[in-house]
Scaffold this active site. Structure first.
Site, PDB file in Angstrom:
ATOM      1  N   ASP A  65      37.860  19.039  75.444  1.00  9.44           N
ATOM      2  CA  ASP A  65      38.410  20.193  74.753  1.00  9.44           C
ATOM      3  C   ASP A  65      37.280  21.190  74.524  1.00  9.44           C
ATOM      4  O   ASP A  65      36.417  20.969  73.673  1.00  9.44           O
ATOM      5  CB  ASP A  65      39.022  19.756  73.421  1.00  9.44           C
ATOM      6  CG  ASP A  65      39.589  20.923  72.622  1.00  9.44           C
ATOM      7  OD1 ASP A  65      39.583  22.061  73.134  1.00  9.44           O
ATOM      8  OD2 ASP A  65      40.033  20.700  71.475  1.00  9.44           O
ATOM      9  N   THR A 132      37.360  38.460  85.014  1.00  9.01           N
ATOM     10  CA  THR A 132      38.489  39.061  85.705  1.00  9.01           C
ATOM     11  C   THR A 132      38.373  40.579  85.848  1.00  9.01           C
ATOM     12  O   THR A 132      37.701  41.250  85.044  1.00  9.01           O
ATOM     13  CB  THR A 132      39.791  38.749  84.931  1.00  9.01           C
ATOM     14  OG1 THR A 132      40.893  39.434  85.514  1.00  9.01           O
ATOM     15  CG2 THR A 132      39.683  39.180  83.476  1.00  9.01           C
ATOM     16  N   TYR A 157      45.078  39.830  77.502  1.00  7.10           N
ATOM     17  CA  TYR A 157      44.354  38.972  78.442  1.00  7.10           C
ATOM     18  C   TYR A 157      42.997  39.574  78.797  1.00  7.10           C
ATOM     19  O   TYR A 157      41.952  38.931  78.666  1.00  7.10           O
ATOM     20  CB  TYR A 157      45.195  38.751  79.701  1.00  7.10           C
ATOM     21  CG  TYR A 157      44.428  38.108  80.831  1.00  7.10           C
ATOM     22  CD1 TYR A 157      43.980  36.793  80.739  1.00  7.10           C
ATOM     23  CD2 TYR A 157      44.138  38.824  82.001  1.00  7.10           C
ATOM     24  CE1 TYR A 157      43.255  36.205  81.769  1.00  7.10           C
ATOM     25  CE2 TYR A 157      43.437  38.241  83.034  1.00  7.10           C
ATOM     26  CZ  TYR A 157      42.992  36.937  82.916  1.00  7.10           C
ATOM     27  OH  TYR A 157      42.276  36.365  83.939  1.00  7.10           O
ATOM     28  N   LYS A 161      39.185  38.261  77.651  1.00  9.73           N
ATOM     29  CA  LYS A 161      38.198  37.919  78.673  1.00  9.73           C
ATOM     30  C   LYS A 161      36.926  38.753  78.497  1.00  9.73           C
ATOM     31  O   LYS A 161      35.819  38.258  78.713  1.00  9.73           O
ATOM     32  CB  LYS A 161      38.783  38.119  80.070  1.00  9.73           C
ATOM     33  CG  LYS A 161      39.901  37.144  80.435  1.00  9.73           C
ATOM     34  CD  LYS A 161      39.401  35.707  80.533  1.00  9.73           C
ATOM     35  CE  LYS A 161      38.594  35.471  81.781  1.00  9.73           C
ATOM     36  NZ  LYS A 161      38.201  34.045  81.931  1.00  9.73           N
ATOM     37  N   TRP A 182      43.033  38.672  91.632  1.00 13.40           N
ATOM     38  CA  TRP A 182      44.169  38.288  92.464  1.00 13.40           C
ATOM     39  C   TRP A 182      43.936  36.918  93.122  1.00 13.40           C
ATOM     40  O   TRP A 182      44.094  36.752  94.334  1.00 13.40           O
ATOM     41  CB  TRP A 182      44.425  39.334  93.539  1.00 13.40           C
ATOM     42  CG  TRP A 182      44.761  40.713  93.048  1.00 13.40           C
ATOM     43  CD1 TRP A 182      44.507  41.252  91.822  1.00 13.40           C
ATOM     44  CD2 TRP A 182      45.405  41.754  93.799  1.00 13.40           C
ATOM     45  NE1 TRP A 182      44.935  42.542  91.756  1.00 13.40           N
ATOM     46  CE2 TRP A 182      45.495  42.881  92.961  1.00 13.40           C
ATOM     47  CE3 TRP A 182      45.895  41.846  95.091  1.00 13.40           C
ATOM     48  CZ2 TRP A 182      46.072  44.085  93.373  1.00 13.40           C
ATOM     49  CZ3 TRP A 182      46.454  43.041  95.506  1.00 13.40           C
ATOM     50  CH2 TRP A 182      46.551  44.143  94.652  1.00 13.40           C
TER      51      TRP A 182
END
Length: 327
Positions: A65, A132, A157, A161, A182
């Protein structure tokens, strides 16, 4: 004669797309890899792993975890881990907009990378973290995004990030952050698999043409990570008493070339032979979404090519390889 030391390398999120590709590209490595996740491997992924890599591929998964700093510290110190490759993240872009999920998304995408960075800083190791193209998108632009471009995420999101990147840098750890875009592979759910199914079962399909970027085959990203780890390993073997990895930084990696989601779908259907489906271009506003996605998120790969000497495949070539492997 100088003899290189081997390393123990920890991979988080090992049962996801990139994690499973890491299992494949590290076969035969003299280093010790520990693959971790909080979820069990899906039976279909296990079957695909054996088909692609044979029965000797490491499919074992250790539970870890990464929201628990003490658990990470224990794992790192007991196993003498020198590199962590963090493939774990919350990646459901629409789902991240649920106010009830925000705390969890922030924990997985921002706090967990910070935990990994702290643990690696304490042992003088390296954190390889996957980010990303969604850290961009708020400002209009039409030239490929460079690493030093200001982050302007348009949704939770991308924002979380970006927070993860900032948290890593604040720890002072040696790090390599790879922003990608992608992502697809033979594993799990992804755009390629979805379009393969839809173009095979529907007479007509609309796909947005006003979002432009570059697909990334996860196998190519895994190969690039392996090159970076080997580079770090060489530097680590030669390091003096006081040492920092000179190549620490943020890097962009996707396949080469540019396309829209419409172009991507057309190529998927053509290679798969799904020619009976009529694929039409449409605007993003024809598909209402709780989050605005980047209209142009092409990543500039000049830096990663120069620093690590990479030759990055063209997106259509990699897509063809991926589809052949899935067959």
């Amino acid at each position: 004669m100088f003899k290189k030391k081997n390393m123990t390398i920890l991979v988080t999120g090992a049962n996801g797309q990139l994690g499973n590709e890491m299992r494949i590209v590290t076969q035969g490595s003299t280093d010790r890899y520990i693959f971790t996740d909080v979820c069990d491997e899906h039976p279909e992924s296990l079957e695909m792993l054996h088909k692609l890599a044979g029965d000797d591929v490491d499919t074992s998964t250790t539970k870890l975890d990464i929201t628990n700093l003490d658990a990470i510290r224990t794992m790192v110190k007991e196993n003498y881990v020198k590199v962590v490759v963090n493939c774990a993240a919350w990646t459901n872009v629409d789902g991240a907009e649920d106010p009830e999920k925000y705390e969890l998304v922030e924990m997985l995408n921002a706090k967990a990378p910070e935990n990994l960075a702290i643990a690696m800083k304490e042992v003088g190791g390296l954190l390889v973290h996957i980010s990303t193209d969604y850290v961009f998108g708020g400002d209009p632009y039409n030239t490929p995004c460079k690493e030093n471009q200001k982050g302007t995420p348009t949704g939770v999101y991308g924002l979380t990030k970006l927070h993860g990147e900032q948290n890593i840098l604040a720890t002072g750890v040696d790090y390599l952050i790879f922003r990608t875009a992608w992502l697809y592979s033979e594993f799990g759910k992804n755009f390629v698999k979805t379009m393969l199914n839809l173009t095979a079962t529907r007479p007509q399909l609309k796909v947005v043409f006003d979002q432009v970027g570059t697909p990334t085959y996860a196998r190519d990203l895994a190969d690039a990570i392996l090159v970076a780890i080997e580079d770090y390993k060489q530097a680590w073997n030669l390091k003096p008493e006081s040492w920092n990895y000179s190549k620490s930084g943020i890097y962009h990696f996707s396949n080469e070339g540019v396309c829209s989601w419409y172009d991507f779908t057309k190529m998927i259907a053509d290679y798969a032979g799904n020619t009976d489906c009529i694929i039409l271009p449409c605007h993003s506003d024809e598909y209402p979404s709780p989050v605005k996605r980047p209209a142009f998120s092409v990543l500039d790969k000049t830096k990663v090519r120069r620093v690590f000497g990479l030759s990055i495949p063209y997106w259509i070539d990699s897509l063809e390889i991926n589809l052949k492997r899935m067959r």
